[in-house]
Design an enzyme around this catalytic site. Structure first.
Site, PDB file in Angstrom:
ATOM      1  N   CYS A 109     -26.402  97.986  65.695  1.00 42.17           N
ATOM      2  CA  CYS A 109     -25.127  97.757  65.017  1.00 42.17           C
ATOM      3  C   CYS A 109     -23.933  97.992  65.948  1.00 42.17           C
ATOM      4  O   CYS A 109     -23.770  97.265  66.913  1.00 42.17           O
ATOM      5  CB  CYS A 109     -25.047  98.619  63.754  1.00 42.17           C
ATOM      6  SG  CYS A 109     -23.774  98.038  62.627  1.00 42.17           S
ATOM      7  N   GLU A 155     -33.689 100.280  60.821  1.00 42.16           N
ATOM      8  CA  GLU A 155     -34.055 101.528  60.127  1.00 42.16           C
ATOM      9  C   GLU A 155     -33.976 101.364  58.617  1.00 42.16           C
ATOM     10  O   GLU A 155     -34.331 102.265  57.869  1.00 42.16           O
ATOM     11  CB  GLU A 155     -33.148 102.677  60.589  1.00 42.16           C
ATOM     12  CG  GLU A 155     -31.767 102.753  59.937  1.00 42.16           C
ATOM     13  CD  GLU A 155     -30.759 101.741  60.507  1.00 42.16           C
ATOM     14  OE1 GLU A 155     -31.161 100.884  61.310  1.00 42.16           O
ATOM     15  OE2 GLU A 155     -29.574 101.797  60.111  1.00 42.16           O
ATOM     16  N   HIS A 159     -29.933  96.389  60.891  1.00 40.37           N
ATOM     17  CA  HIS A 159     -30.433  97.759  60.746  1.00 40.37           C
ATOM     18  C   HIS A 159     -31.943  97.832  60.570  1.00 40.37           C
ATOM     19  O   HIS A 159     -32.434  97.835  59.441  1.00 40.37           O
ATOM     20  CB  HIS A 159     -29.735  98.439  59.578  1.00 40.37           C
ATOM     21  CG  HIS A 159     -28.302  98.740  59.858  1.00 40.37           C
ATOM     22  ND1 HIS A 159     -27.875  99.920  60.413  1.00 40.37           N
ATOM     23  CD2 HIS A 159     -27.205  97.974  59.723  1.00 40.37           C
ATOM     24  CE1 HIS A 159     -26.571  99.892  60.581  1.00 40.37           C
ATOM     25  NE2 HIS A 159     -26.130  98.706  60.171  1.00 40.37           N
TER      26      HIS A 159
END
Lengths: 1061, 371
Positions: B261, B348, B346
């Site tokens: 990001c 994650e 993202h």
């Protein structure tokens, strides 16, 4: 990767007749598949026995076979067509099972036909539960403890592991037929035996109960590059233990944290990969323990399903279409998102509204059945509603059901019951439980306690509580808030003691109007190009009506017995027709299973309830040039008067003409004027008047309420004792309309005529002779087009009468007339100046799209302009047969009568009447025998005809067994037959023989309450054992003819496109 | 409690306030994820933003202490169609309303959020002020006029850690269960406003994680002889974070680097690329990203208002690895001659799909290669 070029001809297998568990959602998916594949340049071969489908319209496939969906028939088609592959995943369980059978028997190998979408190994991995279970456990997920049993011994072993309550699921049955919950050993034994019988493989799964857990579904798509997306998540309001088809469901999932949702998503991805669905859609069901989040995988369908069509409508993501494109080699990133146009289909729709689906039941038609919901599906249709909140969507869903309920009002239940009784009801899974939940909330029972009783998640209960607690706060000052909560005008008006129309005026004057939002797959992130709209009460309206010439088509709402796919077929054709003549078509409907609610069927789609309020809101927004009410069945017709009064222009036959046909007194005058005949009749408002008329007319009588569809509460009455209960029933459903009393014509032939008129020219679409005698609801009788037994003179007279009636009633569009013929005398039974249930059948039989023509006529074209001025005559026979849901309703009788009970229909085509009829029987699942024992037991009036039939059967080599009276009659007439005991006469009796597989077919006609009761077990056992039976003597005659043809002639297959040539 | 959202173009949305009684300025954006509001609230990348959820029913499952991405919400305000005050989920501890009150975040409900979203889509993300404390429109307007917005401002310093610390908690599932492998890789994590799930995933992949402030110098990092350096997500505009860009430039080639990001944008700027501001950003959990190497598509979690212009990388020593299929914006690249790669989205997740978790494995492989 682009589409495959190594395949050219693709066969699609449809799902056959509409039955419980397999509804018109598969017409939606199949039609999408045909359109998508044809557009890609493939040759499409379609097989479906159901004529009332859009997919069997001749232009949707290159060759359309309206033939029985059996492995034998399909092998014949394969032999003829030599397709490269079969796409088996779009025709429901029927399509899948048939493809499996063809693969297993080696037919596919023999003709070198491949399965695309899902291969045999995949289907078996998903469908065979012990294999499925092993795969799920292997990938680290959990399933309820379970075991597969093939006999009672195995069943005993398994139940020791899973404990009670135990879930019983027969393998390979539709809609969970035969599924049950056993709470004790006795029930267990009974259900196991029933299940083993029902399963085509004689296998039953016994499973650990997860009753009361939360139920979820994920719709998953995968392409051949292993890209996987979740199209939609669905959370059931009803807990595990109620079939998901019978559950109120909500999209998207409401009460899962992202962590839990992603765990479920990960599981879905693992499952679709492990099962190996190469391309296309699957749906996967999960159960979640609300106490600790423990998740079980329940089942997977490696095909497009009922939930897929719901998910498609709920998100705007066309699952079936995309599944078809994936099957021929496209990948998700190569297919554009229809709605945004600019973004690809490989994404997960994000929705910014809440969707509620509510099943529709018809327990009132099967009073012998316990109206409780279980793991076997019983609903016959569903409505879907969209709102910006759950509360709004929930209340919109209630009024979408069309069960004359517009709210959670306590008037719909027995509100005098005490709390103990109320709790008892909450514990039972009644179809109308929600109204009792509302009552409990009204009485301030703690939410926790209601949860314990119902296992409905407190999130739903609290939402419903907010609705209920607002009921008494409704005032003219907080209308906006009431509307935001989803309350209907009708309910608000009743609360405020004013007429609905006045409330409407007031509301609009206050500036409280519905606005429309677009279903756009993306939460408004991208611009939407598809006007798929729903109403809500917020600020911004996105409807953006055009200035084009436009017509609104009102759909039929949720499917039910008496009003199903046939009417949706007509509505779709209206949309197609308007498009063809350059008029904007605007569809209004709330049924997620249908083709009409596909966003590319019409120019604009409003997914809205079909009530006066909701329709008027759309009319005021769109300002159409006309509204079509005659295609959606009784639903829009009921609104015609109110809409017309409100100044809406109804196009086609005027509401006044519709009324003239329905209103007995007005209609009698027309019949008199035209010097036609009808059975003697009268109308009454109460019992006393009925008795008076009954005595005047004499018995038997046909009693029915007016303004109902599907013969609701219609009954033939043979004496005054029967009359009373019958009249009470009729008054109950008649809703202030009079009761109609007709002299019943015993043993008459019945005819259905569909015609089209532009006010000047009338053209007969088709004349259908019923197989069964008058008195059996026309929707339940088989029929033949052209008639098979009537004289040309009689037919000519019927045509003349039809034309006279059409012109006299000034019909613009379609009309349907039912005639009876007795002793060469023609009687008019009923005139319906609207599209009838038989329109799709007739259209398929003659090869002319009647509904489309009618829509154009209604829009102002003349039949001359349209080039349809002559009746079409065909040299072949088309036979329609009805399909019944009796199996799903334990304890109900299978006798046919004036109240319609069938859910679907099939069609058989042949140059020979016997073969056409035989095909219709095979398609309906009645396996006509060519040898063995035939049991005959008929009422006295039928005996002469029974002798004729028996003679033929005997000559064909059948052995005849008969009950005493019939047996004597047969022997008297030199027909050898053997005497069999009735159940009341000792053992072994007829039912023993059926159970011992010694009976190949049953002919059983009865009259009178006691005989019907005595012979009930024969019919029910035959049904449960899948022994073909007929309960009318005319039906028996037709079956005999069919068997004769089957034995003498070859059954050939032929696409309808060739029939029309 | 009345609530107001006033936008810089003068549009005013009036609804009901909930959460804290307060007023705050920020950039108004929308997020299309249908679940995961607590993760969104606690994602420091939303600092100085007023987040509107497109899904109308928010708060249904309450809040809990596990589903957090940082120690508290950093956003300015939260806007929903309908807030739920009767959360139902076995993991729920306190309601959304109480959670927002506790963390002093003003929130607004009962407005036409779809109208707001369409407005943002058409005009682009706007500055706005959310108010639940009854301040007059005029005063709100004055305050909003003074608000500078996000462009060319360094707001990373508001959210990043002031001191370095070590992190040793692995990923937990919804039941709080964890698996923690032995730590084999020394990873220095630059905190520009990091989401904790990144830290958890690094630990779960066998990393010994040291989190350092955003302005830590390259020398300080290299002194610790890390096996890899991670560049975190964070709020706002990457342009003005020149100290970070400078540090990354110095680290390039000396240690394997992985960025997510804002970390992706900073790496992009460090290799000489240009950034631009998206009209309304990507905020959601359903964005399709194509991995150009494997040709597979990942459904990704996204949250960014700025982007690196892929054209600006054409003449640089980088390979574009990921593209967004919705709008063809850059989603990931790797350096050809030095061990460094980054993605804009993202992996994650939290909230969102786990399709891209594999990137953490690639980071490990990269460190292995260099070791």
């Amino acid at each position: 990767m682009p589409k495959r070029t190594d395949i050219h001809k693709i066969m699609i297998i449809g799902s056959g007749p509409i039955v419980i568990g397999q509804g018109c959602e598969f017409d939606y998916s199949g039609a999408q598949a045909c359109k998508a594949l044809k557009k890609e340049g493939y040759q499409v071969i379609l097989v479906n026995s159901n004529p009332a489908t859009i997919m069997t319209d001749p232009e949707l496939a290159d060759h359309t076979y309206i033939e029985p969906i059996t492995p034998e028939m399909i092998e014949k088609i394969i032999k003829k067509e030599k397709p490269d592959c079969i796409l088996p995943t779009l025709g429901g369980q029927t399509g899948l099972n048939t493809a499996v059978a063809l693969a297993e028997s080696g037919v596919l190998k023999k003709y070198n036909v491949k399965l695309i979408g899902a291969n045999l190994a995949t289907i078996k991995k998903a469908e065979e539960r012990d294999r499925f279970k092993k795969i799920i456990l292997d990938i680290g997920l959990e399933v309820p403890k379970s075991g597969y049993v093939r006999n009672w011994e195995e069943a005993q072993k398994i139940v020791a592991q899973v404990g009670f309550p135990a879930i019983i699921r027969p393998s390979y049955t539709l809609g969970g037929t035969g599924g049950n919950v056993a709470y004790n050993a006795e029930e267990y034994k009974e259900f196991i035996h029933w299940g083993l019988n029902l399963s085509p493989k004689g296998e039953v799964l016994v499973e650990e109960s997860v009753l009361g857990w939360k139920e979820y579904e994920l719709e998953v798509m995968r392409d051949k590059k292993d890209n996987v997306v979740i199209v939609c998540s669905i959370e059931n309001l009803d807990p595990m233990g109620i079939h998901t088809g019978d559950s109120i469901t909500v999209a998207p999932a409401q009460t899962l944290t992202d962590k839990e949702y992603q765990t479920m998503r990960d599981a879905a991805l693992k499952i679709i990969r492990a099962i190996g669905v190469e391309t296309g859609g699957s749906n996967i069901q999960f159960a979640v323990n609300p106490q600790n989040g423990k998740m079980y995988v329940i089942e997977m369908n490696p095909r497009v399903s009922r939930s897929s069509s719901l998910a498609s409508k709920a998100t705007g993501f066309p699952i079936a279409k995309i599944a078809s494109l994936l099957a021929v080699g496209y990948t998700l990133d190569e297919i554009p998102n229809d709605i945004t146009k600019k973004t690809p289909a490989c994404f997960e729709p994000s929705i910014d509204y809440c969707v509620v689906k509510w099943p529709r039941f018809t327990f009132e038609k099967f009073p012998a059945t316990n109206p409780e919901l279980t793991i076997q599906m019983k609903s016959v249709g569903e409505a879907m509603a969209i709102g910006r909140t759950f509360k709004e969507a929930f209340q919109k869903a209630i009024r979408s059901l069309e069960i004359d309920r517009y709210s959670l009002d306590r008037k719909h239940i027995d509100s005098k019951i005490d709390n103990e009784r109320l709790k008892q009801i909450l514990r039972a899974n009644r179809w109308d439980k929600i109204w009792y939940v509302a009552e409990a909330l009204r009485r301030k029972l703690p939410i926790n306690e209601i949860y314990e009783l119902t296992k409905i998640d407190p999130w739903f209960l609290n939402n419903i509580d907010q609705i209920v607690q607002f009921e008494d706060k409704i005032s003219i000052k907080n209308l906006k808030q009431a509307k935001k909560l989803g309350f209907s005008d009708k309910y608000i008006a009743s609360k405020l003691n004013m007429p609905e129309t006045q409330l409407r005026k007031q509301r609009i004057a206050d500036g409280i109007c519905a606005v429309y939002k677009i279903v756009d797959t993306c939460g408004a992130e991208f611009e939407a190009n598809t006007p798929y709209l729903y109403s809500t009460y917020e600020d911004q309206c996105e409807a953006n009506p055009t200035k084009r010439k436009k017509v609104i088509i009102l759909g039929g709402g949720p499917n039910r017995i008496g009003q199903g796919i046939e009417f949706d077929y007509c509505c779709c054709h209206a949309a197609f027709a308007l498009k063809e003549i350059g008029i904007e078509s605007i569809m209004v409907n709330c049924n997620p299973e249908t083709v009409s609610t596909d966003y590319d069927t019409s120019d604009r789609l409003y997914f809205e309830p079909l009530t006066f309020e909701d329709v008027m809101n759309i009319v005021e927004k769109e300002k159409p040039d006309g509204v079509i009410v005659q295609f959606g069945g009784q639903t829009p017709l009921k609104l015609a008067n109110a809409l017309s009064k409100a100044g809406v222009k109804i196009i086609g036959t005027s509401p006044d003409s519709i009324d003239a046909a329905e209103d007995r007194k007005r209609f009698n005058k027309i019949v008199e004027k035209l010097k036609l005949n009808q059975p003697l009749s009268g109308t009454a408002m109460n019992y006393a008047q009925t008795v008076k008329i009954a005595r005047k007319l004499g018995y038997p009588l046909l009693i029915r309420p007016s303004f109902v569809l599907g013969g609701r509460a219609m009954q033939i009455v043979y004496d005054e004792t029967e009359l009373k209960s019958c009249v009470e029933n009729a008054i109950a459903v008649s809703d202030k309309h009079p009761i109609l009393i007709d002299k019943f014509l015993d043993d008459a032939a019945e005819l259905d005529v569909d015609a089209i008129s532009d006010g000047k020219t009338v053209v007969i679409g088709g004349i259908m002779e019923h197989i069964e005698e008058a008195g059996i609801h026309s929707g339940d009788s088989a029929c033949s087009l052209p008639p098979f037994s009537l004289s040309p003179a009689l037919i000519k007279e019927i045509k003349w009468q039809t034309k006279m009636l059409a012109l006299e009633l000034n019909v613009i569009g379609l009309m349907n007339i039912q005639f009876a013929v007795k002793d060469n005398q023609i009687y008019i039974l009923e005139v319906n100046p609207r599209a009838s249930r038989t329109v799709p059948f007739v259209s398929k039989a003659i090869g002319v799209p009647l509904a489309k023509l009618a829509a154009k006529v209604m829009a102002g074209k003349t039949l001359k302009e349209l080039g349809f001025t002559e009746e079409v005559h065909r040299s072949y026979y088309s036979v329609k047969e009805a399909v019944f849901p009796f199996l799903k309703f334990p304890g109900c009788d299978t006798l046919l009568g004036p109240e319609m009970l069938s859910t679907g229909e099939v069609m058989g085509l042949s140059d020979d009447f016997g073969i056409a009829y035989a095909k219709s029987q095979i398609a309906a699942g009645n396996n006509l025998p060519t040898g063995g024992n035939i049991f005959i037991s008929v009422k006295d009036a039928d005996k002469p005809k029974a002798v004729e039939i028996a003679k033929k059967l005997h000559q064909m080599g059948f052995k005849l067994l008969a009950t005493k009276g019939t047996c004597i009659e047969l022997i008297k007439n030199n027909v050898p037959s053997e005497f069999v005991l009735k159940m009341t006469e000792g053992r072994p009796h007829i039912v023993d023989l059926i159970i011992n597989n010694q009976i190949a077919m049953i002919i059983n006609t009865t009259v009178g309450k006691q005989t019907i009761k005595d012979s009930f077990a024969i019919r029910r056992t035959a049904l449960d054992r899948n022994v073909p039976y007929t309960t009318t003597i005319r039906g028996a005659a037709a079956v005999t003819k069919a068997i004769e043809s089957l034995k003498q002639k070859k059954t050939d297959v032929k696409p309808i496109q060739l029939y029309y040539k | 409690m009345k609530g107001i959202l006033l936008l810089e173009d003068g549009t005013c949305f009036r609804g009901c306030g909930f959460g804290a009684e307060d007023k705050k300025c920020g950039e108004v954006v929308f997020n299309t994820a249908m679940s995961g509001y607590q993760e969104i609230l606690t994602d420091p990348s939303y600092h100085e933003q007023i987040v509107t959820m497109t899904y109308p029913l928010i708060g249904n499952y309450g809040t809990n202490t596990l589903d957090v991405e940082s120690n508290k919400p950093y956003l300015s305000g939260f806007v929903v169609k309908e807030n739920c005050n009767f959360p139902s989920n076995w993991r729920n501890q306190i309601s959304l309303d109480d959670y927002l009150k506790k963390h002093n975040i003003p929130a607004l409900e009962d407005i036409d959020t779809r109208k707001l979203v369409m407005l943002l889509r058409q005009t682009g993300a706007m500055k706005g002020i959310i108010c639940t404390d009854g301040t007059s429109i005029k005063n709100l307007k004055d305050e909003l006029d003074k608000y500078p917005g996000l462009v060319d401002r360094d707001i990373v310093k508001n959210v990043c850690t002031k001191k370095s610390y070590t992190w040793d908690k692995p990923v937990e599932n919804e039941f709080g269960q964890t698996i923690k492998p032995q730590a084999k890789y020394n990873v220095i994590v630059f905190d520009y406003g990091i989401k904790q799930n990144i830290l958890r995933l690094l630990v779960s992949h066998g990393c010994k994680v040291t989190v350092v402030p955003a302005d830590t110098t390259a020398e300080e990092v290299l002194k610790q002889k890390p096996d890899g350096v991670f560049l975190s997500n964070g709020p706002g505009d990457p342009g003005p974070i020149s100290y970070a860009i400078e540090t990354i430039r110095k680290l390039l080639g000396k240690v394997p680097i992985f960025g997510i990001c804002l970390g992706h944008q900073l790496l992009g700027l460090a290799v000489g690329g240009d950034r631009f501001k998206l009209k309304f950003g990507h905020h959601g959990a359903n964005h399709p990203v194509k991995n150009l190497i494997t040709e597979k598509i990942e459904i990704t979690s996204q949250n960014h208002g700025f982007c690196i212009d892929p054209d600006s990388l054409l003449d640089k020593d980088v390979q574009i690895t990921h593209m967004n299929l919705n709008d063809n914006t850059l989603e990931g690249f790797r350096c050809k001659n030095v061990p460094a790669f980054a993605v804009q989205y993202h992996p994650e997740a939290s909230p969102g799909p786990h399709d891209s978790n594999y990137l953490f494995g690639e980071f490990i492989e990269l460190m292995d290669k260099v070791k």
